[in-house]
Motif scaffolding. Structure first.
Motif, mmCIF file in Angstrom:
data_model
loop_
_atom_site.group_PDB
_atom_site.id
_atom_site.type_symbol
_atom_site.label_atom_id
_atom_site.label_comp_id
_atom_site.label_asym_id
_atom_site.label_seq_id
_atom_site.Cartn_x
_atom_site.Cartn_y
_atom_site.Cartn_z
ATOM 1 N N ALA A 1 0.820 -1.213 0.000
ATOM 2 C CA ALA A 1 0.000 0.000 0.000
ATOM 3 C C ALA A 1 0.854 1.264 0.000
ATOM 4 O O ALA A 1 0.598 2.210 0.744
ATOM 5 N N GLY A 2 1.904 1.269 -0.818
ATOM 6 C CA GLY A 2 2.751 2.441 -0.944
ATOM 7 C C GLY A 2 3.765 2.615 0.166
ATOM 8 O O GLY A 2 4.561 3.548 0.142
ATOM 9 N N ALA B 1 2.033 -6.866 12.638
ATOM 10 C CA ALA B 1 0.896 -6.070 13.115
ATOM 11 C C ALA B 1 1.309 -4.615 13.342
ATOM 12 O O ALA B 1 0.588 -3.690 12.953
ATOM 13 N N ARG B 2 2.467 -4.410 13.949
ATOM 14 C CA ARG B 2 2.932 -3.047 14.253
ATOM 15 C C ARG B 2 3.096 -2.211 12.992
ATOM 16 O O ARG B 2 2.765 -1.026 12.970
ATOM 17 N N LEU B 3 3.571 -2.846 11.909
ATOM 18 C CA LEU B 3 3.803 -2.125 10.660
ATOM 19 C C LEU B 3 2.643 -2.240 9.676
ATOM 20 O O LEU B 3 2.696 -1.674 8.587
ATOM 21 N N GLY B 4 1.610 -2.989 10.030
ATOM 22 C CA GLY B 4 0.459 -3.142 9.145
ATOM 23 C C GLY B 4 0.740 -4.036 7.943
ATOM 24 O O GLY B 4 0.117 -3.891 6.897
ATOM 25 N N ILE B 5 1.658 -4.990 8.090
ATOM 26 C CA ILE B 5 1.995 -5.899 6.995
ATOM 27 C C ILE B 5 0.995 -7.049 6.988
ATOM 28 O O ILE B 5 0.764 -7.690 8.017
ATOM 29 N N ALA C 1 1.091 -7.753 0.884
ATOM 30 C CA ALA C 1 2.431 -7.183 0.704
ATOM 31 C C ALA C 1 3.257 -8.014 -0.275
ATOM 32 O O ALA C 1 2.946 -9.164 -0.570
ATOM 33 N N LYS C 2 4.321 -7.411 -0.758
ATOM 34 C CA LYS C 2 5.280 -8.055 -1.660
ATOM 35 C C LYS C 2 6.645 -8.008 -0.975
ATOM 36 O O LYS C 2 7.043 -6.985 -0.428
#
Length: 153
Positions: free
Chosen positions: A39-40, A137-141, A145-146
């Motif tokens: 997501a950028g 979870a902390r980084l929203g992964i 993701a790639k």
């Protein structure tokens, strides 16, 4: 940590190798950058690479911590079902199971330290990235993701 290479091995209840090794600096592998893009947003981790069976057997066993941007990458010669355990692994880990195209098959978050229960990919994967528990979870992964890296061996 070492992957079991087939679902058949799991069904036969063969013992699973686990995260192993000591935490001395001299025994730790050189690091490479691994990039997770979603997501950028781009997250770069500097991880050790467990290339050989011995390195995969040793894995992150007996470590008491990992750097926030650290971890370990377990690349496989051929895609396979990935299966890991946490024997003698003292810290929770996020295991990111990576397909050959860099997409994420599954994320096993906050695996239980010292557990002998198998943590298994959902399908065939080409690598597994282990990070400190809670990092995804902390980084929203998530599975959208790639993951990419260049391994100069």
């Amino acid at each position: 940590m070492r992957a079991i290479f087939s679902a058949l091995a799991l069904s036969l209840a063969m013992p699973l190798p686990g995260c192993a090794g000591d935490s001395s600096e001299a025994e730790r592998a050189a690091t490479i950058p691994v990039t997770v893009t979603m997501a950028g947003k781009v997250h770069v981790f500097n991880v050790e690479v467990a290339r050989t069976d011995a390195e995969q057997d040793r894995g992150l066993m007996f470590r008491t911590s990992l750097p926030a941007d650290g971890g370990m990458l377990f690349p496989f010669e051929k895609p396979r079902i990935g299966s890991f355990w946490m024997k003698n692994t003292l810290i929770p880990l996020d295991m990111i199971f990576i397909r050959g195209d860099g997409s994420i098959d599954r994320i096993a978050e906050n695996t239980i330290p010292e557990s002998l229960e198998p943590v298994v990919s959902g399908g065939e994967v080409s690598a597994v990235l282990e990070l400190s528990g809670g990092t995804a979870a902390r980084l929203g992964i998530d599975e959208t993701a790639k993951v990419t890296w260049k391994d100069g061996k």
